[in-house]
Design a protein around this motif. Structure first.
Motif, short mmCIF file in Angstrom:
data_model
loop_
_atom_site.label_atom_id
_atom_site.label_comp_id
_atom_site.label_asym_id
_atom_site.label_seq_id
_atom_site.Cartn_x
_atom_site.Cartn_y
_atom_site.Cartn_z
N ILE A 178 0.87 -1.17 0.00
CA ILE A 178 0.00 0.00 0.00
C ILE A 178 0.91 1.23 0.00
O ILE A 178 1.78 1.35 0.87
N ALA A 179 0.74 2.09 -0.97
CA ALA A 179 1.56 3.30 -1.06
C ALA A 179 0.66 4.53 -0.97
O ALA A 179 -0.40 4.59 -1.59
N SER A 180 1.10 5.51 -0.17
CA SER A 180 0.36 6.76 -0.05
C SER A 180 1.35 7.86 0.30
O SER A 180 1.96 7.84 1.38
N GLY A 181 1.52 8.80 -0.62
CA GLY A 181 2.51 9.85 -0.38
C GLY A 181 3.88 9.24 -0.20
O GLY A 181 4.32 8.42 -1.01
N ASP A 182 4.56 9.60 0.89
CA ASP A 182 5.89 9.00 1.13
C ASP A 182 5.82 7.80 2.07
O ASP A 182 6.84 7.32 2.55
N LEU A 183 4.60 7.28 2.29
CA LEU A 183 4.44 6.05 3.08
C LEU A 183 4.35 4.84 2.15
O LEU A 183 3.70 4.90 1.11
N ARG A 184 5.00 3.76 2.56
CA ARG A 184 4.85 2.49 1.84
C ARG A 184 4.71 1.39 2.87
O ARG A 184 5.55 1.25 3.76
N LEU A 185 3.62 0.63 2.76
CA LEU A 185 3.36 -0.46 3.70
C LEU A 185 3.49 -1.79 2.96
O LEU A 185 2.74 -2.06 2.02
N VAL A 215 2.55 -5.16 3.13
CA VAL A 215 1.50 -5.84 3.89
C VAL A 215 1.92 -7.24 4.30
O VAL A 215 1.71 -7.66 5.44
N GLU A 216 2.52 -7.97 3.38
CA GLU A 216 2.89 -9.35 3.70
C GLU A 216 3.95 -9.40 4.80
O GLU A 216 3.88 -10.20 5.72
N GLY A 217 4.94 -8.52 4.71
CA GLY A 217 6.02 -8.53 5.70
C GLY A 217 5.73 -7.65 6.90
O GLY A 217 6.53 -7.61 7.84
N LYS A 218 4.58 -6.93 6.89
CA LYS A 218 4.23 -5.99 7.97
C LYS A 218 5.40 -5.03 8.23
O LYS A 218 5.85 -4.86 9.37
N ARG A 219 5.87 -4.40 7.15
CA ARG A 219 6.99 -3.47 7.28
C ARG A 219 6.55 -2.10 6.76
O ARG A 219 5.87 -2.00 5.75
N LEU A 220 6.97 -1.08 7.48
CA LEU A 220 6.60 0.29 7.16
C LEU A 220 7.82 1.08 6.70
O LEU A 220 8.89 1.01 7.33
N TYR A 221 7.64 1.83 5.60
CA TYR A 221 8.71 2.70 5.11
C TYR A 221 8.17 4.12 5.01
O TYR A 221 7.08 4.35 4.46
N VAL A 222 8.90 5.07 5.55
CA VAL A 222 8.57 6.49 5.43
C VAL A 222 9.73 7.17 4.71
O VAL A 222 10.87 7.14 5.20
N ALA A 223 9.46 7.73 3.54
CA ALA A 223 10.50 8.35 2.71
C ALA A 223 11.64 7.35 2.48
O ALA A 223 12.82 7.69 2.62
#
Length: 229
Positions: free
Chosen positions: A133-140, A142-150
């Motif tokens: 799931i991507a929104s702005g500078d967020l990327r989730l 889902v399978e790995g439950k990992r969050l990326y910001v910028a």
């Protein structure tokens, strides 16, 4: 890893009773009797779920939970002999998924375990068709439950990820605390809405440039929380 549980408690009779009962249900049970042994096993083996006492020798259950959460989102149920709210909230602060107060009925333990495993499996089924799931500078992821910001990975717990995923997937929709509690923890979860507040606060501390003025997870005063799309 399927149906493999780590039971951590320094009271050997409790461990023996849980081990016997869980093995009757088809679980593979590993045991640890102090905090250091618990961390070693939790980080070297793969478990479906961990039952973790708060009062342990060498490292406390809270310290064990915190160390496990640095690298793993395995579901953790805290076992506490103290019935006050502080212990329960502290367990959730450190990344626990649920808590059970001693003395407990082993049937309750098994019911809580099954409820968590159902949520884990249903979440996995819902996520099969949507990996990122991507929104702005967020990327989730889902399978790995990992969050990326910028493009920088932010280490979050499984429940923190689930809260954020729900909000990001429904931008600008305001969720009341009860709504979030039911959606993420399930209607059978025994905790209260403070659980939601704890997870929102931890999320903001980890991902917001200024947690006191959040730009991602926002508050609609008197109503609830929402993701600003």
């Amino acid at each position: 890893m399927d149906n493999r549980v780590l039971v951590v408690d320094d009271e050997k009779l409790i461990v023996k009773g849980l081990k016997f009962s869980l093995e009757q249900e088809g679980w593979t049970v590993d045991c640890a009797y102090d905090g250091e042994e618990a961390v070693q096993k939790a980080l070297s083996e793969e478990y479906s779920i961990i039952l973790l006492d708060i009062m342990l020798p060498k490292l406390t259950g809270l310290e064990v939970c915190q160390q496990i959460r640095e690298t793993s989102n395995v579901p953790i149920i805290m076992l506490t002999a103290k019935g006050d709210d502080l212990d329960k909230i502290m367990g959730l602060e450190y990344g626990a998924d649920d808590y059970i107060t001693k003395p407990f009925n082993v049937l309750e333990v098994k019911a809580r375990m099954k409820a968590i495993m159902r949520r884990v499996r249903s979440t996995g089924e819902k996520h099969e068709s949507r990996d990122v799931i991507a929104s702005g500078d967020l990327r989730l992821d889902v399978e790995g439950k990992r969050l990326y910001v910028a493009d920088k990975e932010i280490n979050v717990t499984g429940k923190e990820f689930d809260v954020l995923e729900l909000l990001v997937s429904n931008p600008n929709k305001v969720y009341g605390r009860d709504d979030l509690l039911n959606a993420v923890w399930g209607k059978d979860y025994p905790g209260d809405v403070r659980t939601v507040d704890v997870h929102i606060r931890r999320l903001r501390e980890k991902m917001e440039p200024n947690p006191s003025e959040p730009i991602y997870v926002r508050t609609k005063w008197g109503v609830g929380y929402y993701y600003k799309g």
